[in-house]
Design an enzyme around this catalytic site. Structure first.
Site, PDB file in Angstrom:
ATOM      1  N   THR A   1       0.825  -1.204   0.000  1.00 43.55           N
ATOM      2  CA  THR A   1       0.000   0.000   0.000  1.00 43.55           C
ATOM      3  C   THR A   1       0.865   1.262   0.000  1.00 43.55           C
ATOM      4  O   THR A   1       2.001   1.251   0.479  1.00 43.55           O
ATOM      5  CB  THR A   1      -0.882   0.002   1.274  1.00 43.55           C
ATOM      6  OG1 THR A   1      -1.434   1.295   1.468  1.00 43.55           O
ATOM      7  CG2 THR A   1      -0.072  -0.324   2.517  1.00 43.55           C
TER       8      THR A   1
ATOM      9  N   GLU B   1       0.241   3.586   1.916  1.00 45.98           N
ATOM     10  CA  GLU B   1       0.176   4.127   3.286  1.00 45.98           C
ATOM     11  C   GLU B   1       1.495   3.961   4.041  1.00 45.98           C
ATOM     12  O   GLU B   1       1.721   4.611   5.059  1.00 45.98           O
ATOM     13  CB  GLU B   1      -0.999   3.495   4.052  1.00 45.98           C
ATOM     14  CG  GLU B   1      -2.317   3.750   3.327  1.00 45.98           C
ATOM     15  CD  GLU B   1      -3.579   3.347   4.080  1.00 45.98           C
ATOM     16  OE1 GLU B   1      -3.550   3.284   5.321  1.00 45.98           O
ATOM     17  OE2 GLU B   1      -4.601   3.106   3.411  1.00 45.98           O
TER      18      GLU B   1
ATOM     19  N   TYR C   1      -1.895  -0.556  10.913  1.00 43.23           N
ATOM     20  CA  TYR C   1      -1.999  -1.217   9.603  1.00 43.23           C
ATOM     21  C   TYR C   1      -0.787  -0.872   8.743  1.00 43.23           C
ATOM     22  O   TYR C   1      -0.094  -1.762   8.229  1.00 43.23           O
ATOM     23  CB  TYR C   1      -3.290  -0.786   8.878  1.00 43.23           C
ATOM     24  CG  TYR C   1      -3.296  -1.117   7.396  1.00 43.23           C
ATOM     25  CD1 TYR C   1      -3.274  -2.442   6.960  1.00 43.23           C
ATOM     26  CD2 TYR C   1      -3.300  -0.103   6.423  1.00 43.23           C
ATOM     27  CE1 TYR C   1      -3.261  -2.753   5.602  1.00 43.23           C
ATOM     28  CE2 TYR C   1      -3.291  -0.412   5.069  1.00 43.23           C
ATOM     29  CZ  TYR C   1      -3.271  -1.739   4.661  1.00 43.23           C
ATOM     30  OH  TYR C   1      -3.245  -2.047   3.324  1.00 43.23           O
TER      31      TYR C   1
ATOM     32  N   LYS D   1       2.319  -3.224   7.269  1.00 42.07           N
ATOM     33  CA  LYS D   1       2.620  -3.397   5.837  1.00 42.07           C
ATOM     34  C   LYS D   1       4.062  -2.952   5.552  1.00 42.07           C
ATOM     35  O   LYS D   1       4.762  -3.564   4.745  1.00 42.07           O
ATOM     36  CB  LYS D   1       1.633  -2.602   4.970  1.00 42.07           C
ATOM     37  CG  LYS D   1       0.211  -3.129   4.972  1.00 42.07           C
ATOM     38  CD  LYS D   1       0.047  -4.529   4.388  1.00 42.07           C
ATOM     39  CE  LYS D   1       0.259  -4.603   2.896  1.00 42.07           C
ATOM     40  NZ  LYS D   1      -0.073  -5.960   2.365  1.00 42.07           N
TER      41      LYS D   1
END
Ligand code: NAD
Ligand code: TYD
Length: 352
Positions: free
Chosen positions: A133, A135, A159, A163
Site C-alpha cells: 500500500t 500508506e 496497519y 505493511k
C-alpha cells in the site's frame, strides 16, 4: 511427474476484495497457469466473490492460514508452487487501531512464513510478488509533492506499520537470500466486492438504506482512488514484466477530499434510485476523527507508465457510476456479508 501447467501460481488472499479481481483475471487470461487461491476466509474473505471461476480447470482453492508455517510448506510442495502473488492481509485501518496484534500476526509473521516457505522450496527463477500500500509512505500535507518510489517510509497506523514491516522483510529476503521479489504500493482501491467497512461501499450501502454517513473529522482528508480492475491489470503487468528487486507505485492521479467524494456518491445513488437530487445529503453526520488520521495520500505512478506502459482505463466518474450500480444490483451480496459479525462491528464502531 511434470506439472501440466506452465506456471503454478499461489495467490494469497484471493477471496478478498482485490485478490478476487486478481484471481479472476489470471484464471481467465492465462489458462496455461494453475492458480492456487489460498485464503483463510476471515470476515473479509468470501468465496461468493469467485463463483464465475470456481469450476475452471486451472483454478483451485485451499483454505489455510498464512500464519501456519507448516501448512505453507505443505502447500508449496503439494502444488509445486513456483510463483507467489501475496495479497492476504488484515487491511482495515480502523480495525488495526482496535486490534493491532492481529495485524502484526497476519501481515508481518504471515508474510515472513510465506517468504521462508518460498525460499526453502523455490523452483527455478520465478517471482515472489508482494502487494502493498502507499500508506507505508506516511501522510502528505496539502501542498506536498506526491509519493514516489524513493519516498522514505513513515507509517503511522498499526496497519501501515505492519505493511511497512512486511515490505522490509520482502526486500531483506531479496538482499540476503537472493529471492526474486517485486513489490507494488498502490493507492486506495474501489469497485465491486469491497467489504462494506471501507468508505465507498459503506457509504453506498448507508445511502441506499437511509442510514447516517459517519464522516470522520471535517471530511477534509484526501485519498487517491483507483478502480480495482485497473490495479489488477497493473499487478498482471508487473508480475510478467516488472524488474526483479524493484518497487512500483500504482495510482490513478485521482485525489479526492472525502467530503467531495461523499457528495458524488450521494448524487449518484440518489439519481439511480430516482430520488430528488441531493436528498440524501441530510444523512451526512460528522463524527469524532479517526486516531492518527493521515491527512492526505497521493501517489506518483509515472515509473509504471514510463517503464511498462500502464495507465488507468477508467475516468473516476465512470468508475463510481459502475461501482454504485454494482452495489445497488447486488443487494444479496451485501446482505450476505453484512449479516452476523458485521452487525457487532458496526455497533462497536458507530453505535446504534
Ligand atoms: P481484504 O481485507 O478485502 O482481503 C484480505 C483477504 O486476505 C481476505 O480474503 C482474507 O480472508 C484473507 N486473509 C486475511 N488473513 C489471512 C490469513 N492469516 N491467512 C490467509 N488469508 C488471510 O483486503 P484487500 O483490500 O483486498 O487488500 C488486499 C491486499 O492489497 C492487502 O495486502 C492490502 O494491504 C493491499 N492493498 C489494499 C488496498 C485497498 O485499497 N484495499 C490498497 C493498496 C494495497
Ligand atoms: P478507508 O476506506 O478506511 O481507507 P483508508 O483509511 O485506508 O484510506 O477510509 C477512506 C477515508 O474515509 C479515510 O480518510 C477515512 C474516511 N472514513 C470516514 O470518514 N468515515 C468512515 O466511516 C470510514 C470507514 C472512513
Amino acid at each position: 511427474m511434470e506439472s501440466p501447467f506452465k506456471k503454478n501460481i499461489l495467490i494469497t488472499g484471493g477471496a478478498g476484495f482485490i485478490g478476487s479481481h486478481v484471481v479472476r483475471l489470471m484464471v481467465n487470461n492465462y489458462p496455461g497457469y494453475r492458480i492456487v487461491n489460498l485464503d483463510k476466509l476471515t470476515y473479509a474473505g468470501n468465496l461468493a466473490n469467485l463463483r464465475d471461476v470456481q469450476d475452471k480447470p486451472n483454478y483451485l482453492f485451499v483454505k489455510a492460514d498464512i500464519c501456519d508455517f507448516n501448512a505453507m510448506l505443505r502447500v508449496f510442495e503439494e502444488y509445486r508452487i513456483d510463483s507467489v502473488i501475496h495479497l492476504a492481509a488484515e487491511s482495515h485501518v480502523d480495525r488495526s487501531i482496535t486490534d493491532p496484534f492481529s495485524f502484526a500476526q497476519t501481515n508481518v509473521m504471515g508474510t515472513l512464513n510465506l517468504l521462508e516457505a518460498a525460499r526453502r522450496s523455490w523452483r527455478g527463477s520465478n517471482l515472489f510478488y508482494h502487494v502493498s500500500t502507499d500508506e507505508v509512505y506516511g501522510a502528505l500535507e496539502f501542498n506536498d509533492a506526491l509519493f514516489t518510489e524513493e519516498t522514505r517510509y513513515d507509517p503511522h497506523s498499526p496497519y501501515s506499520a505492519s505493511k511497512a514491516a512486511s515490505d522490509h522483510f520482502v526486500r531483506a529476503y531479496h538482499d540476503t537470500y537472493g529471492l526474486p521479489v517485486v513489490i507494488s504500493n498502490c493507492s486506495n482501491n474501489y469497485g465491486p466486492y469491497q467489504f462494506p467497512e471501507k468508505l465507498i461501499p459503506l457509504f453506498i450501502n448507508n445511502i441506499r438504506n437511509n442510514k447516517p454517513l459517519p464522516v470522520y473529522g471535517k471530511g477534509e482528508n484526501v485519498r487517491d482512488w483507483l478502480y480495482v480492475e485497473d490495479h489488477a491489470r497493473a499487478i498482471d503487468l508487473i508480475f510478467h514484466r516488472g524488474k526483479t528487486g524493484d518497487t512500483y507505485n500504482i495510482g490513478g492521479f485521482n485525489e479526492w477530499k472525502n467530503i467531495d467524494l461523499i457528495k458524488v456518491m450521494i448524487k449518484t445513488v440518489d439519481r439511480l434510485l430516482g430520488r430528488k437530487e441531493g436528498e440524501s445529503e441530510k444523512l451526512i453526520t460528522y463524527v469524532t476523527d479517526r486516531a492518527g488520521h493521515d491527512l492526505r495520500y497521493a501517489i506518483d505512478s509515472a515509473k509504471l507508465k514510463d517503464e511498462l506502459g500502464w495507465e488507468p482505463s477508467l475516468q473516476f466518474e465512470e468508475g463510481i457510476e459502475k461501482t454504485v450500480r454494482w452495489y445497488l444490483d447486488h443487494q444479496d451480496w451485501l446482505d450476505n456479508v453484512t449479516s452476523g459479525d458485521y452487525q457487532q462491528y458496526y455497533k462497536k464502531m458507530y453505535g446504534d
